[in-house]
Design a protein around this motif. Structure first.
Motif, short mmCIF file in Angstrom:
data_model
loop_
_atom_site.label_atom_id
_atom_site.label_comp_id
_atom_site.label_asym_id
_atom_site.label_seq_id
_atom_site.Cartn_x
_atom_site.Cartn_y
_atom_site.Cartn_z
N ARG A 393 0.84 -1.20 0.00
CA ARG A 393 0.00 0.00 0.00
C ARG A 393 0.87 1.25 0.00
NH1 ARG A 393 -3.13 -1.50 3.79
NH2 ARG A 393 -4.81 -2.23 2.42
N THR A 394 0.44 2.32 -0.70
CA THR A 394 1.21 3.55 -0.79
C THR A 394 0.39 4.75 -0.32
OG1 THR A 394 0.52 4.15 -3.03
CG2 THR A 394 2.38 2.61 -2.82
N ALA A 395 1.08 5.84 -0.04
CA ALA A 395 0.41 7.06 0.42
C ALA A 395 -0.41 7.70 -0.69
CB ALA A 395 1.44 8.06 0.94
N ARG A 396 -0.05 7.46 -1.92
CA ARG A 396 -0.82 8.05 -3.03
C ARG A 396 -2.17 7.37 -3.20
NH1 ARG A 396 1.96 11.81 -5.69
NH2 ARG A 396 4.22 11.82 -5.45
N ILE A 397 -2.24 6.09 -2.90
CA ILE A 397 -3.52 5.38 -2.92
C ILE A 397 -3.61 4.56 -1.63
CG2 ILE A 397 -5.05 3.85 -4.17
CD1 ILE A 397 -3.57 4.37 -6.63
N PRO A 398 -4.08 5.16 -0.56
CA PRO A 398 -4.27 4.41 0.68
C PRO A 398 -5.55 3.59 0.61
CG PRO A 398 -4.91 6.68 1.00
CD PRO A 398 -4.38 6.59 -0.41
N GLY A 437 8.68 3.19 -1.17
CA GLY A 437 9.02 3.54 -2.54
C GLY A 437 9.53 2.36 -3.33
N PRO A 438 9.95 2.59 -4.57
CA PRO A 438 10.38 1.51 -5.46
C PRO A 438 11.83 1.08 -5.22
CG PRO A 438 10.52 3.58 -6.60
CD PRO A 438 9.95 3.89 -5.24
N ASN A 439 12.21 -0.02 -5.85
CA ASN A 439 13.58 -0.53 -5.78
C ASN A 439 14.36 -0.16 -7.03
OD1 ASN A 439 13.16 -1.80 -3.28
ND2 ASN A 439 12.35 -3.64 -4.28
N ALA A 440 15.66 0.01 -6.85
CA ALA A 440 16.53 0.26 -7.99
C ALA A 440 16.60 -0.98 -8.87
CB ALA A 440 17.93 0.64 -7.51
N TYR A 441 16.62 -0.76 -10.17
CA TYR A 441 16.65 -1.85 -11.15
C TYR A 441 17.87 -2.75 -10.94
CZ TYR A 441 17.35 -4.07 -15.71
OH TYR A 441 17.56 -4.97 -16.71
N ALA A 442 17.62 -4.05 -10.88
CA ALA A 442 18.65 -5.08 -10.79
C ALA A 442 19.42 -5.07 -9.48
CB ALA A 442 19.63 -4.97 -11.95
#
Length: 472
Positions: A393-398, A437-442
């Motif tokens: 879940r993220t803050a942008r769409i709780p 947040g997201p993860n760095a690629y690879a």
């Protein structure tokens, strides 16, 4: 792309932090579509959108079930809209700046207000239909099947994971219906969807990380993206008895390619730009390919007598096909992580975000009370699952599972005019969130230190008005 990537190390560090924010924007709300808009007309708002594929009351059925257009006698135009007021209160357990913690210098903790992230948005709909042969009806719909607006204050404790999130997806949909038998119709159509998002966040600063800058002075990330997708829809409508009708509709997946600009805006007091308010460090292109899932609707309408009608809905969406979102930035440069251990590989700007959506169902039931020739009243109840799982879940769409409670009315005035009114109250299940947040690629680790742990309590009010005119 307005400007080329600047490889200055200081600028690169700032942009690395900003990139994590734009990824959080794109993955969590705008292109993963973790919130699907149900409000495609007002005539069924008071029924909590039950019987959507079976009622076939007006030209808006072209969206729910194109086969329902066969019930249009001549020509018809419908124009309406829903005013949506969302309320998202949150209790913050902890919040961290996007800049890494430095012991003894910066603890990374964030202070600020706990403002309501909800906002007011309008959801319009337009539909037209015309019978051009004894058994053929053509329709055209314009609506917004996906969309959301959440807005945190720029002094909010959530500002490093989200400030403004605004999404609009416009669907332009021609449909055609064929009445094969007096009791059986089929329909089909094309969906051309255009999506646009505006997504902003703050970027933290730290005096030790960026020299001569106070930790309270933030930079900003401004993001826009847009794209098109093409799909189709099919439907069938069957009057199995004079009092009972069932409808079945299918809406295909949408393969959407999106592109936009990610603009990093510096702190006004950064070196080499003293007192240069809102100095832009870079504007880079971002791209993604996203699949929005297919869905099925099965609906029923049953007349108890001339006065009362029951409606029901079962809606299934194949959200589990949305598992991973990969975003790629131009020109795809690699930047060394300032906090990485010596000898560690560089972390790429490109990222992967685990969405891990689950399949959802929505069930709804409604009652129509035909009071007299002018007035009828509507009541509805629905349970609507969210595709968002708690750990993602993220803050942008709780977002979370929710209940709908709805009432509405229909007023037939003049020989050819009808007005629909509707109201729904939506109560969301309390939801815990840990947004990293997201993860760095690879690499598989978060691309920034931003973090928000909170518990959300949400609700919404929907008010709708719609007018219909029949050409005779």
């Amino acid at each position: 792309m307005a400007r080329k990537w600047d490889t200055n190390p200081l600028k690169s560090k700032l942009t690395l932090i900003g990139s994590s924010l734009v990824l959080a924007c794109l993955s969590s709300q705008a292109f993963a579509a973790a919130f699907q808009v149900q409000e495609q007309n007002v005539s069924q708002l008071g029924l909590a959108y039950s019987g959507t594929a079976a009622l076939a009351e007006d030209a808006t059925t072209g969206f729910w079930n194109a086969a329902g257009l066969s019930k249009i006698k001549n020509s018809q135009v419908v124009l309406g809209g829903v005013l949506a007021w969302g309320i998202f209160d949150y209790d913050v357990r902890s919040a961290h700046n996007s800049v890494p913690t430095i012991p003894g210098v910066n603890d990374g903790l964030v202070s600020g207000n706990n403002d309501d992230a909800g906002s007011v948005a309008t959801i319009p709909n337009f539909a037209v239909a015309t019978r051009f042969a004894d058994r053929w009806v053509l329709g055209f719909n314009v609506n917004t099947p996906f969309g959301l607006k959440t807005e945190y204050d720029e002094n909010s404790v959530a500002r490093y994971v989200a400030t403004l999130s605004k999404l609009e997806v416009w669907n332009f949909s021609p449909s055609i219906s064929y009445e094969w038998l007096p009791c059986l119709s089929f329909g089909a159509g094309i969906d051309a969807a255009y999506g646009k998002a505006k997504l902003n966040s703050n970027i933290g600063s730290n005096g030790n990380f960026i020299p001569n800058v106070a930790s309270a002075d933030d930079g900003y990330q401004h993001n826009t993206a847009e794209g098109w997708a093409l799909g189709f829809h099919l439907g069938a409508l069957w009057d199995i008895l004079p009092t009972t009708r069932v409808g079945l509709s299918f809406r295909s997946k949408l393969n959407m390619h999106v592109e936009g600009d990610s603009e990093t805006v510096s702190n006004p007091r950064l070196p080499n730009g003293a007192n240069a308010a809102n100095k832009v460090y870079s504007v880079r292109e971002v791209q993604a390919n996203v699949t929005l899932p297919e869905s099925w609707i099965f609906s029923v309408k049953h007349d108890l007598n001339d006065e009362f009608t029951l409606t029901g809905d079962f809606h299934w969406t194949n959200w589990s096909r949305v598992d991973l979102l990969s975003l790629r930035f131009a020109p795809g440069a690699l930047i060394n992580n300032a906090n990485a251990a010596p000898g560690s590989p560089p972390i790429g700007i490109d990222t992967d975000t685990e969405l891990k959506f689950k399949d959802t169902i929505r069930v709804a039931a409604g009652l129509i009370w035909n009071y007299n020739q002018c007035w009828s009243y509507r009541f509805g109840l629905a349970y609507d699952e969210s595709p968002v799982q708690a750990e993602h879940r993220t803050a942008r769409i709780p977002d979370s599972d929710r209940w709908w409670f709805a009432v509405g009315a229909v007023y037939n005035f003049l020989p050819d005019w009808r007005a629909d009114f509707g109201y729904s109250y939506i109560k969301f299940k309390d939801a815990d969130m840990n947004d990293r947040g997201p993860n760095a690629y690879a690499v598989g680790q978060p691309i920034s230190a931003a973090n928000l742990v909170a518990k959300y309590k949400a609700s919404a009010h929907l008010f709708g008005l719609q007018l219909r005119y029949d050409f005779v």
